[in-house]
Design a protein around this motif. Structure first.
Motif, PDB file in Angstrom:
ATOM      1  N   HIS A  99      -9.755  -2.239  11.763  1.00 39.51           N
ATOM      2  CA  HIS A  99     -10.067  -1.953  13.169  1.00 39.51           C
ATOM      3  C   HIS A  99      -8.824  -2.034  14.061  1.00 39.51           C
ATOM      4  CE1 HIS A  99     -14.321  -1.719  12.460  1.00 39.51           C
ATOM      5  NE2 HIS A  99     -14.288  -2.887  11.839  1.00 39.51           N
ATOM      6  N   TYR A 100      -7.830  -2.787  13.624  1.00 38.09           N
ATOM      7  CA  TYR A 100      -6.614  -2.984  14.411  1.00 38.09           C
ATOM      8  C   TYR A 100      -5.427  -2.218  13.842  1.00 38.09           C
ATOM      9  CZ  TYR A 100      -9.595  -6.796  15.851  1.00 38.09           C
ATOM     10  OH  TYR A 100     -10.659  -7.524  16.288  1.00 38.09           O
ATOM     11  N   SER A 101      -5.669  -1.405  12.863  1.00 36.71           N
ATOM     12  CA  SER A 101      -4.571  -0.735  12.167  1.00 36.71           C
ATOM     13  C   SER A 101      -4.276   0.635  12.754  1.00 36.71           C
ATOM     14  CB  SER A 101      -4.908  -0.584  10.685  1.00 36.71           C
ATOM     15  OG  SER A 101      -5.968   0.331  10.529  1.00 36.71           O
ATOM     16  N   GLU A 102      -3.136   1.139  12.360  1.00 43.44           N
ATOM     17  CA  GLU A 102      -2.743   2.499  12.691  1.00 43.44           C
ATOM     18  C   GLU A 102      -2.873   3.349  11.425  1.00 43.44           C
ATOM     19  OE1 GLU A 102       1.181   2.377  14.302  1.00 43.44           O
ATOM     20  OE2 GLU A 102       0.576   1.134  16.004  1.00 43.44           O
ATOM     21  N   HIS A 103      -2.730   4.644  11.581  1.00 44.10           N
ATOM     22  CA  HIS A 103      -2.837   5.570  10.457  1.00 44.10           C
ATOM     23  C   HIS A 103      -1.843   5.193   9.344  1.00 44.10           C
ATOM     24  CE1 HIS A 103      -4.115   9.318   8.647  1.00 44.10           C
ATOM     25  NE2 HIS A 103      -2.844   9.623   8.435  1.00 44.10           N
ATOM     26  N   PHE A 104      -0.665   4.762   9.744  1.00 45.20           N
ATOM     27  CA  PHE A 104       0.386   4.368   8.809  1.00 45.20           C
ATOM     28  C   PHE A 104      -0.084   3.237   7.896  1.00 45.20           C
ATOM     29  CE2 PHE A 104       4.054   1.520   8.024  1.00 45.20           C
ATOM     30  CZ  PHE A 104       4.788   2.365   7.217  1.00 45.20           C
ATOM     31  N   HIS A 105      -0.792   2.256   8.447  1.00 41.41           N
ATOM     32  CA  HIS A 105      -1.289   1.136   7.646  1.00 41.41           C
ATOM     33  C   HIS A 105      -2.296   1.616   6.611  1.00 41.41           C
ATOM     34  CE1 HIS A 105      -0.249  -1.084  11.497  1.00 41.41           C
ATOM     35  NE2 HIS A 105       0.593  -1.552  10.600  1.00 41.41           N
ATOM     36  N   SER A 106      -3.172   2.518   7.025  1.00 40.96           N
ATOM     37  CA  SER A 106      -4.162   3.058   6.085  1.00 40.96           C
ATOM     38  C   SER A 106      -3.479   3.783   4.936  1.00 40.96           C
ATOM     39  CB  SER A 106      -5.114   4.016   6.806  1.00 40.96           C
ATOM     40  OG  SER A 106      -5.818   3.340   7.816  1.00 40.96           O
ATOM     41  N   GLU A 107      -2.449   4.551   5.258  1.00 37.83           N
ATOM     42  CA  GLU A 107      -1.723   5.269   4.205  1.00 37.83           C
ATOM     43  C   GLU A 107      -1.026   4.308   3.263  1.00 37.83           C
ATOM     44  OE1 GLU A 107       0.802   8.237   5.969  1.00 37.83           O
ATOM     45  OE2 GLU A 107      -0.907   9.561   6.359  1.00 37.83           O
ATOM     46  N   LEU A 108      -0.394   3.275   3.790  1.00 33.08           N
ATOM     47  CA  LEU A 108       0.254   2.267   2.935  1.00 33.08           C
ATOM     48  C   LEU A 108      -0.764   1.592   2.025  1.00 33.08           C
ATOM     49  CD1 LEU A 108       2.814   0.385   5.194  1.00 33.08           C
ATOM     50  CD2 LEU A 108       3.301   1.786   3.201  1.00 33.08           C
ATOM     51  N   PHE A 109      -1.895   1.233   2.602  1.00 29.59           N
ATOM     52  CA  PHE A 109      -2.934   0.593   1.807  1.00 29.59           C
ATOM     53  C   PHE A 109      -3.409   1.516   0.698  1.00 29.59           C
ATOM     54  CE2 PHE A 109      -7.401  -0.169   0.840  1.00 29.59           C
ATOM     55  CZ  PHE A 109      -7.310  -1.463   0.357  1.00 29.59           C
ATOM     56  N   LEU A 110      -3.602   2.789   1.005  1.00 27.46           N
ATOM     57  CA  LEU A 110      -4.078   3.735  -0.005  1.00 27.46           C
ATOM     58  C   LEU A 110      -3.037   3.982  -1.094  1.00 27.46           C
ATOM     59  CD1 LEU A 110      -6.029   6.187   2.283  1.00 27.46           C
ATOM     60  CD2 LEU A 110      -6.992   4.682   0.515  1.00 27.46           C
ATOM     61  N   ILE A 111      -1.769   3.948  -0.743  1.00 26.53           N
ATOM     62  CA  ILE A 111      -0.716   4.071  -1.758  1.00 26.53           C
ATOM     63  C   ILE A 111      -0.818   2.887  -2.727  1.00 26.53           C
ATOM     64  CG2 ILE A 111       1.782   3.953  -2.149  1.00 26.53           C
ATOM     65  CD1 ILE A 111       2.039   5.609   0.498  1.00 26.53           C
ATOM     66  N   TRP A 112      -0.990   1.666  -2.173  1.00 28.23           N
ATOM     67  CA  TRP A 112      -1.187   0.499  -3.048  1.00 28.23           C
ATOM     68  C   TRP A 112      -2.451   0.689  -3.881  1.00 28.23           C
ATOM     69  CZ3 TRP A 112      -5.520  -2.606  -3.009  1.00 28.23           C
ATOM     70  CH2 TRP A 112      -5.503  -3.631  -3.951  1.00 28.23           C
ATOM     71  N   PHE A 113      -3.527   1.131  -3.252  1.00 26.10           N
ATOM     72  CA  PHE A 113      -4.810   1.317  -3.930  1.00 26.10           C
ATOM     73  C   PHE A 113      -4.666   2.271  -5.115  1.00 26.10           C
ATOM     74  CE2 PHE A 113      -8.770   3.817  -4.236  1.00 26.10           C
ATOM     75  CZ  PHE A 113      -9.657   2.818  -4.577  1.00 26.10           C
ATOM     76  N   TYR A 114      -4.068   3.428  -4.888  1.00 27.22           N
ATOM     77  CA  TYR A 114      -3.894   4.402  -5.973  1.00 27.22           C
ATOM     78  C   TYR A 114      -2.933   3.884  -7.046  1.00 27.22           C
ATOM     79  CZ  TYR A 114      -6.440   8.050  -3.474  1.00 27.22           C
ATOM     80  OH  TYR A 114      -7.411   8.784  -2.851  1.00 27.22           O
ATOM     81  N   THR A 115      -1.913   3.168  -6.634  1.00 24.98           N
ATOM     82  CA  THR A 115      -0.968   2.606  -7.603  1.00 24.98           C
ATOM     83  C   THR A 115      -1.659   1.591  -8.503  1.00 24.98           C
ATOM     84  OG1 THR A 115       0.862   2.918  -6.061  1.00 24.98           O
ATOM     85  CG2 THR A 115       1.216   1.370  -7.857  1.00 24.98           C
ATOM     86  N   SER A 116      -2.459   0.726  -7.908  1.00 26.82           N
ATOM     87  CA  SER A 116      -3.125  -0.290  -8.728  1.00 26.82           C
ATOM     88  C   SER A 116      -4.220   0.315  -9.597  1.00 26.82           C
ATOM     89  CB  SER A 116      -3.688  -1.413  -7.858  1.00 26.82           C
ATOM     90  OG  SER A 116      -4.657  -0.918  -6.980  1.00 26.82           O
TER      91      SER A 116
END
Length: 119
Positions: free
Chosen positions: A51-68
């Motif tokens: 809720h407090y994130s920016e688009h950039f944070h979501s992309e970083l999280f998804l990069i980690w998600f796909y990597t893991s």
């Protein structure tokens, strides 16, 4: 404003940890850097920080998600932290609230396609 700064700081620490672990050549350094991965609590608190994130944070999280998720060859030679990150990612895929989160679902396909093309 403070919550957004905390999200920024958490992602900064998690990314610094990942870069440090990737640059580490020794087993001891790798274990010290990755034994307490910050990505796991970030994933577990997804509905709160998103809720407090920016688009950039979501992309970083998804990069980690796909990597893991893509580390399916994680056997005995993977660190305990890598196995936990993989298990946390799999648990997210089974959680309906993950798919209800618009801040994460909006860039999901875009980041996934970019990730797949670079793998």
């Amino acid at each position: 404003r403070e919550a957004k700064m905390l999200v920024d700081f958490s992602f900064y620490i998690a990314c610094s940890e990942a870069i440090g672990a990737a640059g580490s050549e020794t087993e001891e350094g790798d274990l010290a850097l990755s034994s307490e991965s910050l990505w796991i609590p970030i994933a577990q608190s997804l509905p709160i920080w998103s809720h407090y994130s920016e688009h950039f944070h979501s992309e970083l999280f998804l990069i980690w998600f796909y990597t893991s998720i893509s580390s399916t060859n994680c056997s005995r030679n993977c660190s305990h932290s890598s196995r936990r990150e993989y298990a946390t990612s799999i648990a997210l895929t089974r959680d309906a609230s993950f798919y209800d989160n618009n801040k994460i679902m909006t860039p999901l396909m875009h980041v996934g396609i970019k990730f797949a093309m670079h793998k």
